[in-house]
Write a protein that holds these residues in place. Structure first.
Motif, PDB file in Angstrom:
ATOM      1  N   GLY A 118      54.306   5.835  36.684  1.00 46.15           N
ATOM      2  CA  GLY A 118      54.962   4.545  36.842  1.00 46.15           C
ATOM      3  C   GLY A 118      55.775   4.387  38.109  1.00 46.15           C
ATOM      4  N   VAL A 119      55.855   5.435  38.934  1.00 43.42           N
ATOM      5  CA  VAL A 119      56.619   5.364  40.177  1.00 43.42           C
ATOM      6  C   VAL A 119      55.653   5.155  41.340  1.00 43.42           C
ATOM      7  CG1 VAL A 119      58.158   6.623  41.738  1.00 43.42           C
ATOM      8  CG2 VAL A 119      58.404   6.892  39.261  1.00 43.42           C
ATOM      9  N   PRO A 120      55.799   4.054  42.099  1.00 44.15           N
ATOM     10  CA  PRO A 120      54.931   3.848  43.270  1.00 44.15           C
ATOM     11  C   PRO A 120      55.167   4.949  44.301  1.00 44.15           C
ATOM     12  CG  PRO A 120      56.233   1.881  42.785  1.00 44.15           C
ATOM     13  CD  PRO A 120      56.756   2.973  41.920  1.00 44.15           C
ATOM     14  N   LEU A 121      54.069   5.554  44.786  1.00 43.87           N
ATOM     15  CA  LEU A 121      54.195   6.651  45.743  1.00 43.87           C
ATOM     16  C   LEU A 121      53.832   6.240  47.161  1.00 43.87           C
ATOM     17  CD1 LEU A 121      52.741   9.631  43.694  1.00 43.87           C
ATOM     18  CD2 LEU A 121      55.136   8.962  44.012  1.00 43.87           C
ATOM     19  N   TYR A 122      52.677   5.612  47.332  1.00 46.56           N
ATOM     20  CA  TYR A 122      52.228   5.240  48.674  1.00 46.56           C
ATOM     21  C   TYR A 122      51.035   4.304  48.563  1.00 46.56           C
ATOM     22  CZ  TYR A 122      48.983   8.996  47.603  1.00 46.56           C
ATOM     23  OH  TYR A 122      48.066   9.791  46.984  1.00 46.56           O
ATOM     24  N   ARG A 150      50.447  14.112  33.779  1.00 47.41           N
ATOM     25  CA  ARG A 150      50.906  12.992  34.602  1.00 47.41           C
ATOM     26  C   ARG A 150      49.900  11.852  34.523  1.00 47.41           C
ATOM     27  NH1 ARG A 150      55.159  14.669  34.160  1.00 47.41           N
ATOM     28  NH2 ARG A 150      55.779  16.626  35.060  1.00 47.41           N
ATOM     29  N   LEU A 151      50.394  10.622  34.672  1.00 48.26           N
ATOM     30  CA  LEU A 151      49.530   9.442  34.692  1.00 48.26           C
ATOM     31  C   LEU A 151      49.427   8.927  36.120  1.00 48.26           C
ATOM     32  CD1 LEU A 151      47.833   7.417  33.072  1.00 48.26           C
ATOM     33  CD2 LEU A 151      49.891   5.991  32.926  1.00 48.26           C
ATOM     34  N   LEU A 152      48.236   9.016  36.679  1.00 49.05           N
ATOM     35  CA  LEU A 152      47.944   8.521  38.024  1.00 49.05           C
ATOM     36  C   LEU A 152      47.323   7.141  37.889  1.00 49.05           C
ATOM     37  CD1 LEU A 152      47.639   9.228  41.121  1.00 49.05           C
ATOM     38  CD2 LEU A 152      45.271   9.805  40.536  1.00 49.05           C
ATOM     39  N   ARG A 153      47.866   6.172  38.615  1.00 49.02           N
ATOM     40  CA  ARG A 153      47.325   4.812  38.586  1.00 49.02           C
ATOM     41  C   ARG A 153      46.924   4.410  39.991  1.00 49.02           C
ATOM     42  NH1 ARG A 153      49.112  -0.509  35.357  1.00 49.02           N
ATOM     43  NH2 ARG A 153      48.325  -2.069  36.798  1.00 49.02           N
ATOM     44  N   LEU A 154      45.734   3.859  40.117  1.00 52.61           N
ATOM     45  CA  LEU A 154      45.225   3.321  41.373  1.00 52.61           C
ATOM     46  C   LEU A 154      45.148   1.809  41.243  1.00 52.61           C
ATOM     47  CD1 LEU A 154      42.264   5.791  42.065  1.00 52.61           C
ATOM     48  CD2 LEU A 154      44.675   6.014  42.732  1.00 52.61           C
ATOM     49  N   ASP A 155      45.977   1.107  42.029  1.00 53.00           N
ATOM     50  CA  ASP A 155      45.952  -0.357  42.067  1.00 53.00           C
ATOM     51  C   ASP A 155      45.234  -0.777  43.345  1.00 53.00           C
ATOM     52  OD1 ASP A 155      47.640  -1.696  39.894  1.00 53.00           O
ATOM     53  OD2 ASP A 155      48.948  -0.061  40.548  1.00 53.00           O
ATOM     54  N   PHE A 156      44.168  -1.528  43.209  1.00 51.21           N
ATOM     55  CA  PHE A 156      43.409  -1.978  44.372  1.00 51.21           C
ATOM     56  C   PHE A 156      44.034  -3.276  44.875  1.00 51.21           C
ATOM     57  CE2 PHE A 156      40.744   0.707  41.768  1.00 51.21           C
ATOM     58  CZ  PHE A 156      40.339   1.652  42.700  1.00 51.21           C
ATOM     59  N   GLN A 157      44.966  -3.133  45.811  1.00 52.17           N
ATOM     60  CA  GLN A 157      45.690  -4.279  46.365  1.00 52.17           C
ATOM     61  C   GLN A 157      44.779  -5.169  47.190  1.00 52.17           C
ATOM     62  OE1 GLN A 157      49.158  -4.841  45.710  1.00 52.17           O
ATOM     63  NE2 GLN A 157      48.528  -3.371  44.167  1.00 52.17           N
ATOM     64  N   LEU A 158      43.898  -4.531  47.948  1.00 54.07           N
ATOM     65  CA  LEU A 158      42.902  -5.239  48.750  1.00 54.07           C
ATOM     66  C   LEU A 158      41.569  -4.587  48.434  1.00 54.07           C
ATOM     67  CD1 LEU A 158      42.223  -7.350  50.890  1.00 54.07           C
ATOM     68  CD2 LEU A 158      42.792  -5.660  52.647  1.00 54.07           C
ATOM     69  N   GLY A 159      40.737  -5.271  47.675  1.00 49.36           N
ATOM     70  CA  GLY A 159      39.466  -4.718  47.221  1.00 49.36           C
ATOM     71  C   GLY A 159      38.410  -4.752  48.296  1.00 49.36           C
ATOM     72  N   GLY A 160      37.178  -4.566  47.872  1.00 48.46           N
ATOM     73  CA  GLY A 160      36.058  -4.582  48.805  1.00 48.46           C
ATOM     74  C   GLY A 160      35.606  -3.194  49.207  1.00 48.46           C
ATOM     75  N   GLN A 161      35.953  -2.176  48.413  1.00 46.19           N
ATOM     76  CA  GLN A 161      35.502  -0.825  48.711  1.00 46.19           C
ATOM     77  C   GLN A 161      34.878  -0.207  47.462  1.00 46.19           C
ATOM     78  OE1 GLN A 161      38.596  -1.754  47.912  1.00 46.19           O
ATOM     79  NE2 GLN A 161      40.046  -0.118  48.210  1.00 46.19           N
ATOM     80  N   ASN A 162      34.140   0.871  47.665  1.00 46.38           N
ATOM     81  CA  ASN A 162      33.657   1.717  46.588  1.00 46.38           C
ATOM     82  C   ASN A 162      34.484   2.993  46.610  1.00 46.38           C
ATOM     83  OD1 ASN A 162      31.666  -0.123  45.994  1.00 46.38           O
ATOM     84  ND2 ASN A 162      29.982   1.094  46.807  1.00 46.38           N
ATOM     85  N   LEU A 163      34.692   3.604  45.454  1.00 46.46           N
ATOM     86  CA  LEU A 163      35.454   4.849  45.355  1.00 46.46           C
ATOM     87  C   LEU A 163      34.614   5.865  44.600  1.00 46.46           C
ATOM     88  CD1 LEU A 163      38.165   6.406  45.718  1.00 46.46           C
ATOM     89  CD2 LEU A 163      38.872   5.438  43.515  1.00 46.46           C
ATOM     90  N   ASN A 164      34.373   7.012  45.242  1.00 46.49           N
ATOM     91  CA  ASN A 164      33.578   8.058  44.615  1.00 46.49           C
ATOM     92  C   ASN A 164      34.453   9.084  43.890  1.00 46.49           C
ATOM     93  OD1 ASN A 164      31.577   9.773  43.781  1.00 46.49           O
ATOM     94  ND2 ASN A 164      30.980  10.445  45.807  1.00 46.49           N
ATOM     95  N   TYR A 165      35.464   9.607  44.584  1.00 45.92           N
ATOM     96  CA  TYR A 165      36.330  10.598  43.947  1.00 45.92           C
ATOM     97  C   TYR A 165      37.616  10.772  44.735  1.00 45.92           C
ATOM     98  CZ  TYR A 165      34.402  13.828  47.483  1.00 45.92           C
ATOM     99  OH  TYR A 165      34.012  14.414  48.660  1.00 45.92           O
ATOM    100  N   SER A 182      63.285   5.143  46.922  1.00 45.24           N
ATOM    101  CA  SER A 182      62.481   3.911  46.852  1.00 45.24           C
ATOM    102  C   SER A 182      61.003   4.209  46.665  1.00 45.24           C
ATOM    103  CB  SER A 182      62.684   3.079  48.124  1.00 45.24           C
ATOM    104  OG  SER A 182      64.023   2.722  48.258  1.00 45.24           O
ATOM    105  N   GLY A 183      60.702   5.201  45.826  1.00 48.32           N
ATOM    106  CA  GLY A 183      59.305   5.518  45.554  1.00 48.32           C
ATOM    107  C   GLY A 183      58.671   6.424  46.580  1.00 48.32           C
ATOM    108  N   GLN A 184      59.333   6.691  47.692  1.00 51.99           N
ATOM    109  CA  GLN A 184      58.802   7.596  48.700  1.00 51.99           C
ATOM    110  C   GLN A 184      59.378   8.985  48.483  1.00 51.99           C
ATOM    111  OE1 GLN A 184      56.437   6.640  51.010  1.00 51.99           O
ATOM    112  NE2 GLN A 184      56.466   4.737  49.855  1.00 51.99           N
ATOM    113  N   GLN A 185      58.589   9.993  48.734  1.00 52.69           N
ATOM    114  CA  GLN A 185      59.078  11.350  48.565  1.00 52.69           C
ATOM    115  C   GLN A 185      59.305  11.987  49.935  1.00 52.69           C
ATOM    116  OE1 GLN A 185      56.371  13.478  46.098  1.00 52.69           O
ATOM    117  NE2 GLN A 185      56.872  12.295  44.304  1.00 52.69           N
ATOM    118  N   ILE A 186      60.390  12.703  50.054  1.00 51.98           N
ATOM    119  CA  ILE A 186      60.677  13.453  51.267  1.00 51.98           C
ATOM    120  C   ILE A 186      60.635  14.922  50.868  1.00 51.98           C
ATOM    121  CG2 ILE A 186      62.352  13.936  53.096  1.00 51.98           C
ATOM    122  CD1 ILE A 186      63.490  11.122  52.535  1.00 51.98           C
ATOM    123  N   VAL A 187      59.746  15.675  51.473  1.00 53.50           N
ATOM    124  CA  VAL A 187      59.525  17.064  51.086  1.00 53.50           C
ATOM    125  C   VAL A 187      60.200  17.965  52.101  1.00 53.50           C
ATOM    126  CG1 VAL A 187      57.802  18.826  50.633  1.00 53.50           C
ATOM    127  CG2 VAL A 187      57.327  16.449  50.073  1.00 53.50           C
TER     128      VAL A 187
END
Length: 191
Positions: A118-122, A150-165, A182-187
């Protein structure tokens, strides 16, 4: 009477199988795009069109087709802006990871927003590759993933692509801590 009990037992078994909505995918490793969670529309995915446009592999509304990419299998295709997919991961160990997205597009560049628990990463910018089966890899590095489910979510903000893996690779052990701003990680203060 025995056939009634046998029928009820089979019905109970079928319900238990249908009730299992996730199969955690071990990472590091490959997350095949077509193996999104099985909880159904609104829980595991959102797709703008009814039915599977490619008509292969699964019978829900996510559009899948055979891929010509190395290794074969299937890819998610016909991706439109606003669609999304969920993947339940079993992260083997807390560490710093790299995620490589295998994408293709004859339409133009796209954008995938990635969230974890649920935390936006990038956001990942996907390129125009010159064809729906002309594959390129886009990589994001220095991402901290905590061990466990963990739950990984992919939101397609701008579509028009295919995703294989997605190929999730451990870059290094996590030394010290990390900050989440703010959802960004600093390592290790390196970003």
């Amino acid at each position: 009477m025995c056939s009634l009990y046998a029928s009820l037992a089979l019905l109970a078994l079928a319900w238990n199988v249908a009730a299992q909505v996730v199969r955690p995918i071990p990472v590091p490793g490959r997350v095949e795009a077509e193996n999104y969670d099985t909880g159904g529309v609104g829980a595991s995915y959102h797709d703008d069109t009814a039915g599977n446009s490619g008509g292969v592999y699964r019978t829900d509304d996510v559009d899948l087709e055979a891929t010509s990419d190395a290794g074969g299998g299937f890819n998610v295709g016909w991706i439109a802006s606003g669609e999304w997919l969920n993947y339940t991961l079993n992260v083997q160990t807390t560490a710093v990871y790299q995620i490589a997205f295998r994408v293709a597009s004859a339409n133009g560049p796209g954008e995938i927003r990635v969230s974890l628990d649920g935390v936006p990463l990038y956001a990942v910018a996907t390129p125009l590759t010159g064809g729906w089966q002309t594959w390129q890899t886009v990589t994001i590095s220095n991402l901290v993933l905590r061990g466990g489910q963990r739950l990984l979510r992919l939101d397609f903000q701008l579509g028009g692509q295919n995703l294989n893996y997605l190929q999730v690779t451990k870059q290094r052990d996590l030394t010290g801590g990390f900050l989440r701003v703010s959802g960004q990680q600093i390592v290790d203060a390196q970003g």
